[in-house]
Scaffold this motif. Structure first.
Motif, PDB file in Angstrom:
ATOM      1  N   PHE A  72       1.050  -1.003  -0.087  1.00  0.00           N
ATOM      2  CA  PHE A  72       0.057   0.129  -0.120  1.00  0.00           C
ATOM      3  C   PHE A  72       0.934   1.258  -0.054  1.00  0.00           C
ATOM      4  O   PHE A  72       0.613   2.196  -0.655  1.00  0.00           O
ATOM      5  N   ALA A  73       1.943   1.270   0.842  1.00  0.00           N
ATOM      6  CA  ALA A  73       2.808   2.447   0.921  1.00  0.00           C
ATOM      7  C   ALA A  73       3.727   2.526  -0.359  1.00  0.00           C
ATOM      8  O   ALA A  73       3.992   3.761  -0.882  1.00  0.00           O
ATOM      9  N   ILE A  74       3.997   1.470  -1.007  1.00  0.00           N
ATOM     10  CA  ILE A  74       4.727   1.660  -2.196  1.00  0.00           C
ATOM     11  C   ILE A  74       3.639   2.282  -3.393  1.00  0.00           C
ATOM     12  O   ILE A  74       4.423   3.106  -4.023  1.00  0.00           O
ATOM     13  N   ALA A  75       2.568   1.622  -3.545  1.00  0.00           N
ATOM     14  CA  ALA A  75       1.502   2.329  -4.261  1.00  0.00           C
ATOM     15  C   ALA A  75       1.334   3.967  -4.112  1.00  0.00           C
ATOM     16  O   ALA A  75       1.482   4.539  -5.048  1.00  0.00           O
ATOM     17  N   GLY A  76       1.212   4.438  -2.981  1.00  0.00           N
ATOM     18  CA  GLY A  76       1.186   5.455  -2.676  1.00  0.00           C
ATOM     19  C   GLY A  76       2.506   6.379  -2.958  1.00  0.00           C
ATOM     20  O   GLY A  76       2.515   7.600  -3.369  1.00  0.00           O
ATOM     21  N   SER A  77       3.676   5.813  -2.818  1.00  0.00           N
ATOM     22  CA  SER A  77       4.822   6.453  -3.314  1.00  0.00           C
ATOM     23  C   SER A  77       5.124   6.703  -4.841  1.00  0.00           C
ATOM     24  O   SER A  77       5.596   7.638  -5.293  1.00  0.00           O
ATOM     25  N   PHE A  78       4.289   5.793  -5.678  1.00  0.00           N
ATOM     26  CA  PHE A  78       4.438   6.146  -6.939  1.00  0.00           C
ATOM     27  C   PHE A  78       3.406   7.374  -7.315  1.00  0.00           C
ATOM     28  O   PHE A  78       3.697   8.330  -8.238  1.00  0.00           O
TER      29      PHE A  78
END
Length: 188
Positions: A72-78
């Motif tokens: 979830f955090a990685i998707a938000g980082s994109f």
């Protein structure tokens, strides 16, 4: 259910730092220029609701749909990365057909109540009492509302050149936040 001033102060400061609405002023102004206006009330209420909902059911919700907090955090980082690229390079990557949705996406989510905020809330929940985190969310969202409501005044205060410099500088900061979120959650 006992309120603890120290916990409220600590969680308020942590949430304030992660939401970083003062640093997001150039993004908010840019979104307002694209959309014509920002619905401050809608953006604040949606962000507040998302944060409170995620505080109570976030981890379970992610488990139900088969997503771990790191993904979830990685998707938000994109998403944050692409917003930052728009700011730094002057590109337009987010093309909104319906300008009335700008107050929700990308403003309320992921800019205000994004992956960083959500993962922070899960971390705070393991350390602090829920009612104190709730108070901290409300305090922060009152401040967010004040900033969103006054973007015209803030725009005049900073001027065109000041906003341009602020937009580029904050774009680089957003890039760093996106990369940090990505690295932290991928183990790189």
């Amino acid at each position: 259910m006992e309120f603890n001033f120290n916990q409220i102060l600590s969680t308020t400061m942590v949430i304030f730092a992660i939401v970083d609405i003062l640093g997001a002023i150039p993004v908010v102004i840019q979104l307002r220029q694209k959309a014509g206006h920002i619905e401050s009330e809608k953006a604040t209420l949606v962000a507040t609701a998302l944060m409170i909902l995620f505080l109570f059911v976030g981890e379970e919700l992610l488990k139900v749909i088969g997503i771990d907090v790191a993904s979830f955090a990685i998707a938000g980082s994109f998403v944050i990365f692409f917003i930052a690229m728009e700011m730094v390079l002057g590109l337009t990557l987010f093309k909104e057909e319906a300008t009335d949705t700008v107050s929700i996406i990308p403003l309320a989510f992921p800019l205000i109540a994004g992956a960083g905020t959500m993962t922070t809330l899960l971390s705070l929940k393991s350390e602090y009492a829920t009612q104190n985190i709730l108070v901290a969310i409300i305090i922060n969202m009152i401040f967010v509302y004040f900033v969103l409501k006054n973007t015209n005044r803030l725009e005049k205060l900073f001027g065109t050149t000041g906003l341009h410099v602020l937009r580029k500088a904050f774009g680089i900061i957003l890039l760093a936040i996106a990369i940090k979120l990505f690295r932290t959650n991928t183990g790189l």
